[in-house]
Design a protein around this motif. Sequence first.
Motif, PDB file in Angstrom:
ATOM      1  N   GLY A   1      36.785  64.935  85.436  1.00  0.00           N
ATOM      2  CA  GLY A   1      37.622  65.684  84.510  1.00  0.00           C
ATOM      3  C   GLY A   1      37.491  65.153  83.095  1.00  0.00           C
ATOM      4  N   GLY A   2      37.851  65.988  82.125  1.00  0.00           N
ATOM      5  CA  GLY A   2      37.833  65.566  80.724  1.00  0.00           C
ATOM      6  C   GLY A   2      36.451  65.401  80.142  1.00  0.00           C
ATOM      7  N   ALA A   3      35.453  66.113  80.680  1.00  0.00           N
ATOM      8  CA  ALA A   3      34.067  65.903  80.258  1.00  0.00           C
ATOM      9  C   ALA A   3      33.838  66.295  78.802  1.00  0.00           C
ATOM     10  N   PHE A   4      34.404  67.419  78.366  1.00  0.00           N
ATOM     11  CA  PHE A   4      34.192  67.844  76.981  1.00  0.00           C
ATOM     12  C   PHE A   4      34.817  66.845  76.008  1.00  0.00           C
ATOM     13  N   ALA A   5      36.017  66.365  76.334  1.00  0.00           N
ATOM     14  CA  ALA A   5      36.671  65.362  75.488  1.00  0.00           C
ATOM     15  C   ALA A   5      35.875  64.068  75.476  1.00  0.00           C
ATOM     16  N   ALA A   6      35.333  63.699  76.629  1.00  0.00           N
ATOM     17  CA  ALA A   6      34.561  62.458  76.711  1.00  0.00           C
ATOM     18  C   ALA A   6      33.304  62.544  75.860  1.00  0.00           C
ATOM     19  N   LEU A   7      32.604  63.673  75.918  1.00  0.00           N
ATOM     20  CA  LEU A   7      31.401  63.841  75.096  1.00  0.00           C
ATOM     21  C   LEU A   7      31.754  63.854  73.612  1.00  0.00           C
ATOM     22  N   TYR A   8      32.743  64.659  73.251  1.00  0.00           N
ATOM     23  CA  TYR A   8      33.124  64.765  71.841  1.00  0.00           C
ATOM     24  C   TYR A   8      33.638  63.429  71.320  1.00  0.00           C
ATOM     25  N   GLY A   9      34.529  62.793  72.066  1.00  0.00           N
ATOM     26  CA  GLY A   9      35.106  61.527  71.617  1.00  0.00           C
ATOM     27  C   GLY A   9      34.075  60.426  71.491  1.00  0.00           C
ATOM     28  N   THR A  10      33.146  60.368  72.435  1.00  0.00           N
ATOM     29  CA  THR A  10      32.105  59.344  72.378  1.00  0.00           C
ATOM     30  C   THR A  10      31.262  59.508  71.127  1.00  0.00           C
ATOM     31  N   VAL A  11      30.813  60.724  70.876  1.00  0.00           N
ATOM     32  CA  VAL A  11      29.965  60.964  69.704  1.00  0.00           C
ATOM     33  C   VAL A  11      30.719  60.655  68.419  1.00  0.00           C
ATOM     34  N   MET A  12      31.963  61.078  68.321  1.00  0.00           N
ATOM     35  CA  MET A  12      32.710  60.929  67.074  1.00  0.00           C
ATOM     36  C   MET A  12      33.141  59.494  66.796  1.00  0.00           C
ATOM     37  N   LEU A  13      33.182  58.649  67.826  1.00  0.00           N
ATOM     38  CA  LEU A  13      33.506  57.240  67.606  1.00  0.00           C
ATOM     39  C   LEU A  13      32.302  56.432  67.113  1.00  0.00           C
ATOM     40  N   LEU A  14      31.128  57.031  67.162  1.00  0.00           N
ATOM     41  CA  LEU A  14      29.930  56.339  66.709  1.00  0.00           C
ATOM     42  C   LEU A  14      29.792  56.416  65.196  1.00  0.00           C
TER      43      LEU A  14
END
Length: 282
Positions: free
Chosen positions: A168-181
């Motif tokens: 669950g939460g795959a879209f948030a995980a992808l978006y959040g990971t990229v934006m924290l970089l």
Amino acid sequence: MSSIMIQGTTSSAGKSMMSMALCRIFSKDGHNVSPFKSQNMSREFTYTEDHKKISVAQAIQAVAAGKRPQTQMNPILLIPDTNTGSKVLLHGEEVGLMEAREYFEYRKSLKETVRSTYDELHSSHDIVVIEGAGSPAEINLRQDDIVNMGMAEMADAPVLLVTDIDRGGAFAALYGTVMLLEPHERRRIKGLIINKFRGDASLLDSGIKILEEKLGIPVLGIVPYAETQIADEDSIVEGSKKEFHGESGIDSLQMEIDRFSEIVRDSLDMDYIYSLLGEIND
């Protein structure tokens, strides 16, 4: 010579299995391939022909690439020994037991070892498939990183980011990971992979469209959930099959690798992935 790196939004997102599949796909397509993970934390290890320790994940990836496991594929192995410390192995031999802070200080001295070991593999193979560890968005560990974006920079490798949608939460995980970089790190991520999906993939279409618009990074495919006899080796996974098959089970292991790699080939845009590699010297 080329390289490509698989990173994940979390531990157990599928980095090891995706790296294994790419090793087999590239190898089947006629390329000389090697896996590489600069640092792996795992209790599961096996032995090379010269009786050095290597993580099971890289040993299985070596088999997928048609190679014998060697310590260059996993130069740093951390075997958890306590809640706060691990045995540290360098090129398969134990250096000592270190608490986390002690290791983070020691890690600063390992960058050149990682670089030279990777360069050896890179110079002798068409493609090196690099696996990250945990998540590149662990911003508290960014300084002196040698396993995620720090490794990608050393190798000048394009990165594919994989997420486990079954959690669950795959879209948030992808978006959040990229934006924290950092911006220069984001530019290295050339594709996103949604892993372990069950059901009708068309239900994800609208979410994928929004995600691609927000990040400007393409989703390269949706890999269906697949039961295999190969453990997705990771220190967070407990109670799963994690032993290395060895010579006695090599035929069944090869069949499982073939089966999963064909699922991945059918699910991902392999033409796009090959385009990231540029010109490969055969």
